[in-house]
Design a protein around this motif. Sequence first.
Motif, mmCIF file in Angstrom:
data_model
loop_
_atom_site.group_PDB
_atom_site.id
_atom_site.type_symbol
_atom_site.label_atom_id
_atom_site.label_comp_id
_atom_site.label_asym_id
_atom_site.label_seq_id
_atom_site.Cartn_x
_atom_site.Cartn_y
_atom_site.Cartn_z
ATOM 1 N N LEU A 295 34.267 96.678 -67.284
ATOM 2 C CA LEU A 295 35.281 96.783 -66.238
ATOM 3 C C LEU A 295 34.879 95.996 -65.003
ATOM 4 C CD1 LEU A 295 37.936 97.921 -65.263
ATOM 5 C CD2 LEU A 295 36.764 100.063 -64.694
ATOM 6 N N ARG A 296 33.612 96.042 -64.650
ATOM 7 C CA ARG A 296 33.130 95.235 -63.509
ATOM 8 C C ARG A 296 33.373 93.745 -63.768
ATOM 9 N NH1 ARG A 296 30.968 92.197 -59.874
ATOM 10 N NH2 ARG A 296 28.733 92.012 -59.588
ATOM 11 N N ILE A 297 33.106 93.292 -65.002
ATOM 12 C CA ILE A 297 33.358 91.893 -65.373
ATOM 13 C C ILE A 297 34.850 91.579 -65.279
ATOM 14 C CG2 ILE A 297 33.288 90.244 -67.283
ATOM 15 C CD1 ILE A 297 30.678 91.697 -68.195
ATOM 16 N N ALA A 298 35.679 92.484 -65.772
ATOM 17 C CA ALA A 298 37.132 92.268 -65.735
ATOM 18 C C ALA A 298 37.651 92.188 -64.313
ATOM 19 C CB ALA A 298 37.837 93.380 -66.499
ATOM 20 N N LEU A 299 37.078 92.992 -63.416
ATOM 21 C CA LEU A 299 37.522 92.961 -62.019
ATOM 22 C C LEU A 299 37.150 91.643 -61.346
ATOM 23 C CD1 LEU A 299 36.826 96.637 -60.925
ATOM 24 C CD2 LEU A 299 39.015 95.436 -60.684
ATOM 25 N N VAL A 300 36.041 91.052 -61.727
ATOM 26 C CA VAL A 300 35.702 89.725 -61.196
ATOM 27 C C VAL A 300 36.782 88.727 -61.584
ATOM 28 C CG1 VAL A 300 34.049 87.827 -61.275
ATOM 29 C CG2 VAL A 300 33.228 90.178 -61.164
ATOM 30 N N GLU A 301 37.221 88.780 -62.827
ATOM 31 C CA GLU A 301 38.286 87.889 -63.285
ATOM 32 C C GLU A 301 39.582 88.153 -62.510
ATOM 33 O OE1 GLU A 301 40.543 85.082 -65.267
ATOM 34 O OE2 GLU A 301 38.363 85.326 -65.115
ATOM 35 N N THR A 302 39.868 89.412 -62.229
ATOM 36 C CA THR A 302 41.073 89.743 -61.453
ATOM 37 C C THR A 302 40.992 89.165 -60.044
ATOM 38 O OG1 THR A 302 41.456 91.766 -62.731
ATOM 39 C CG2 THR A 302 42.458 91.652 -60.543
ATOM 40 N N VAL A 303 39.833 89.283 -59.413
ATOM 41 C CA VAL A 303 39.656 88.707 -58.078
ATOM 42 C C VAL A 303 39.858 87.195 -58.126
ATOM 43 C CG1 VAL A 303 37.976 88.252 -56.249
ATOM 44 C CG2 VAL A 303 38.143 90.537 -57.237
ATOM 45 N N THR A 304 39.244 86.544 -59.108
ATOM 46 C CA THR A 304 39.364 85.090 -59.233
ATOM 47 C C THR A 304 40.817 84.667 -59.392
ATOM 48 O OG1 THR A 304 37.166 84.972 -60.243
ATOM 49 C CG2 THR A 304 38.627 83.092 -60.574
#
Length: 359
Positions: A295-304
């Motif tokens: 989920l932390r990895i997915a949130l980075v993608e969302t921010v990007t």
Amino acid sequence: MNATACFESLAAWLDTHADALDAQASRASDVLPQLVHGRVVGVGVPEALGGAGGTIADAIDTVAAVAEHSLTAAFVLWGHRTFIEYVLQSDNDAFDADILPRLLDGGIAGATGLSNAMKYLSNIEALQMHAARHADGFALSGGLPWITNLRREGFIAAAAFDHDDGSPPSIFAIPHDRSGVERSDDLDLIGLRASNTAALTVKSTVLDARHRITADARNWLVRVRPAFLGLQCGMSIGLARSALLATSQAGAASRESIRAETGALEATLAEQTLRLKQGVVDGTFFERPAALFELRIALVETVTRALSLEVQASGGRGYLRNQGGTARRVREASFIPIVTPSLVQLKAQLAQQRLASAA
């Protein structure tokens, strides 16, 4: 002044100073007092202990709300509130009673200092701090190259130490004013410069057992990791929300061309936020840490993706200084993948787990 009015005052101050907090260290001493005045540091702390009540999910919401206005301030809040969580989950009642009131009123800044420990927990690196038995407790030595909220006016930092006698690693809380404790000059960051981020060195610093947060670092770290990463993810959530809001406020023609993509990303962010808070509260991430890593990895993608949409919607105006915060948010977003545990470290950890499962 009620809590809502206090936060509105904080948000207004952050909106006024967000660019300066990112680019200059001169306002660093103001950040923690503003967070205390805004009544955000005690969220998720029981009222009986002097906090505002609520749960860790409410604290995550608070970090996200601050990040919507300034990632620098949210970074400071993450460090301070995470240290408070360490106090709440400490095995040492004497330590709890002594330090918590000073953290809640901002009399001292809490600095997590456990990035090295979290990487140690995931077998990424060895502990960099060492403890030896001493007549008055423990003599501590070592250094950590990057800790946030090392406030010059006073701080207390958590760090993990291995022991020369072979006993399990411990977590100690290191006061700024003990002999042998040295704070470096602020690190020369490209942004987040008012976050009081510096290196910390301890040289034969003697602390007694009252300063030991836990004598069993590995098991304790497993217990607090969901809060550590959950609060950290609040920074991603708030920054993504801020970028999506800026996108929605762009010119009509720009908004229309990316309307569907923006709406889909807003829905994704809402779902990720709900999943994060539920997983931290119900114990899912304690039982299945890989789910939190993913989920932390997915949130980075969302921010990007959110920042990409904002840049597209703002056009050339976003490339100008002091024009709506787009340039600042782009710098802020570049930090999200590297805050420990970094994206690379999390992906490596997940790959190791998959190999172990397949073996």
